[in-house]
Design a protein around this motif. Structure first.
Motif, PDB file in Angstrom:
ATOM      1  N   LEU A  37       0.850  -1.192   0.000  1.00  0.00           N
ATOM      2  CA  LEU A  37       0.000   0.000   0.000  1.00  0.00           C
ATOM      3  C   LEU A  37       0.884   1.238   0.000  1.00  0.00           C
ATOM      4  O   LEU A  37       1.897   1.284   0.695  1.00  0.00           O
ATOM      5  CB  LEU A  37      -0.919   0.014   1.220  1.00  0.00           C
ATOM      6  N   HIS A  38       0.462   2.237  -0.759  1.00  0.00           N
ATOM      7  CA  HIS A  38       1.249   3.466  -0.883  1.00  0.00           C
ATOM      8  C   HIS A  38       0.648   4.629  -0.115  1.00  0.00           C
ATOM      9  O   HIS A  38       1.238   5.697  -0.076  1.00  0.00           O
ATOM     10  CB  HIS A  38       1.380   3.865  -2.352  1.00  0.00           C
ATOM     11  N   ALA A  39      -0.514   4.454   0.459  1.00  0.00           N
ATOM     12  CA  ALA A  39      -1.159   5.552   1.173  1.00  0.00           C
ATOM     13  C   ALA A  39      -0.354   5.918   2.422  1.00  0.00           C
ATOM     14  O   ALA A  39       0.333   5.083   3.006  1.00  0.00           O
ATOM     15  CB  ALA A  39      -2.583   5.162   1.554  1.00  0.00           C
ATOM     16  N   VAL A  40      -0.455   7.189   2.852  1.00  0.00           N
ATOM     17  CA  VAL A  40       0.264   7.637   4.047  1.00  0.00           C
ATOM     18  C   VAL A  40      -0.321   6.963   5.282  1.00  0.00           C
ATOM     19  O   VAL A  40       0.397   6.482   6.149  1.00  0.00           O
ATOM     20  CB  VAL A  40       0.194   9.169   4.174  1.00  0.00           C
ATOM     21  N   LYS A  41      -1.637   6.927   5.380  1.00  0.00           N
ATOM     22  CA  LYS A  41      -2.316   6.252   6.487  1.00  0.00           C
ATOM     23  C   LYS A  41      -3.363   5.313   5.908  1.00  0.00           C
ATOM     24  O   LYS A  41      -4.563   5.596   5.934  1.00  0.00           O
ATOM     25  CB  LYS A  41      -2.957   7.266   7.430  1.00  0.00           C
ATOM     26  N   PRO A  42      -2.929   4.183   5.375  1.00  0.00           N
ATOM     27  CA  PRO A  42      -3.873   3.286   4.705  1.00  0.00           C
ATOM     28  C   PRO A  42      -4.835   2.633   5.693  1.00  0.00           C
ATOM     29  O   PRO A  42      -4.450   2.231   6.790  1.00  0.00           O
ATOM     30  CB  PRO A  42      -2.965   2.236   4.050  1.00  0.00           C
ATOM     31  N   THR A  43      -6.085   2.517   5.280  1.00  0.00           N
ATOM     32  CA  THR A  43      -7.104   1.897   6.102  1.00  0.00           C
ATOM     33  C   THR A  43      -7.373   0.470   5.613  1.00  0.00           C
ATOM     34  O   THR A  43      -6.885   0.054   4.558  1.00  0.00           O
ATOM     35  CB  THR A  43      -8.400   2.710   6.052  1.00  0.00           C
TER      36      THR A  43
END
Length: 226
Positions: free
Chosen positions: A169-175
């Motif tokens: 995952l590349h999101a900063v704060k992945p859910t």
């Protein structure tokens, strides 16, 4: 992301030359995008506002003179940080790319301890020896951190986690929802809850919803609606 491989035995001016060449193409290395709102208008003059004191020479008069060179007489400008003239010009041009960069300092096997201490003062650097394969694991970790990637492992019910093929995952704060969408876009429609093992939860495992924020190397088991 850009990896710039430098020879430790060569002058540091090579680094500056590369940075200068990339800068000429509008590539800004290891810089934050200036938080400047700039909107051209058909009339009304220049509306200049700043939420913090400007200590680098950027004020209303300077902006007015700079915009005249672009043949712009009316615009809204709002500065949310302390910026210099070059950063403001970059925003007006609107064609700059901001990228993280790592300076890979090769051939450290030919340096003394004192020389390594000097190199260690450089920001965004990773010392390696390509010939001896020294410090390659640290290089991989630095790349991973710079790209803000996370490894999330899946765990089918009744089976051990799959540590061989993590979901990246590349999101900063992945859910958990981001995790489901990464697996399959339609999975979130049948999502009921998830069991999570790892540093993002207090209990091992812990039942969470789709808005739970995951941490690197968490293990997730999805439970679908019946």
């Amino acid at each position: 992301m850009i990896l710039i491989v430098l020879d430790c035995m060569k002058p540091v001016t090579h680094k500056r030359i590369i940075e200068h060449e990339l800068g000429g193409f509008g590539i800004r290395l290891n810089q934050e995008v200036p938080d400047i709102t700039f909107r051209r208008k058909n009339g009304g003059g220049l509306n200049f506002q700043s939420s913090v004191p400007q200590t680098k020479g950027l004020d209303r008069d300077v902006c007015t003179r700079l915009l005249k060179e672009f043949r712009i007489s009316s615009a809204d400008i709002f500065l949310r940080g302390d910026y210099d003239i070059d950063q403001f010009i970059d925003v007006v041009n609107g064609d700059c790319i901001y990228l993280p960069a790592l300076y890979v300092m090769n051939k450290i096997d030919q340096l003394t301890i004192e020389e390594l201490d000097i190199i260690d003062q450089m920001p965004y650097h990773v010392p390696i020896s390509g010939y001896h394969r020294w410090n390659m694991d640290d290089l991989m970790e630095e790349i991973w951190d710079a790209l803000k990637m996370m490894r999330i492992y899946t765990k089918p019910k009744g089976q051990i986690p799959d540590y061989d093929e993590p979901v990246v995952l590349h999101a900063v704060k992945p859910t958990v929802e981001d995790f489901c969408n990464r697996l399959h876009r339609g999975l979130i429609k049948t999502f009921h809850y998830a069991w999570v093992w790892g540093s993002s939860v207090k209990h091992q495992p812990q039942r969470v919803g789709k808005q739970h924020v995951l941490h690197d190397e968490d293990v997730v088991q999805i439970v679908k609606k019946v």
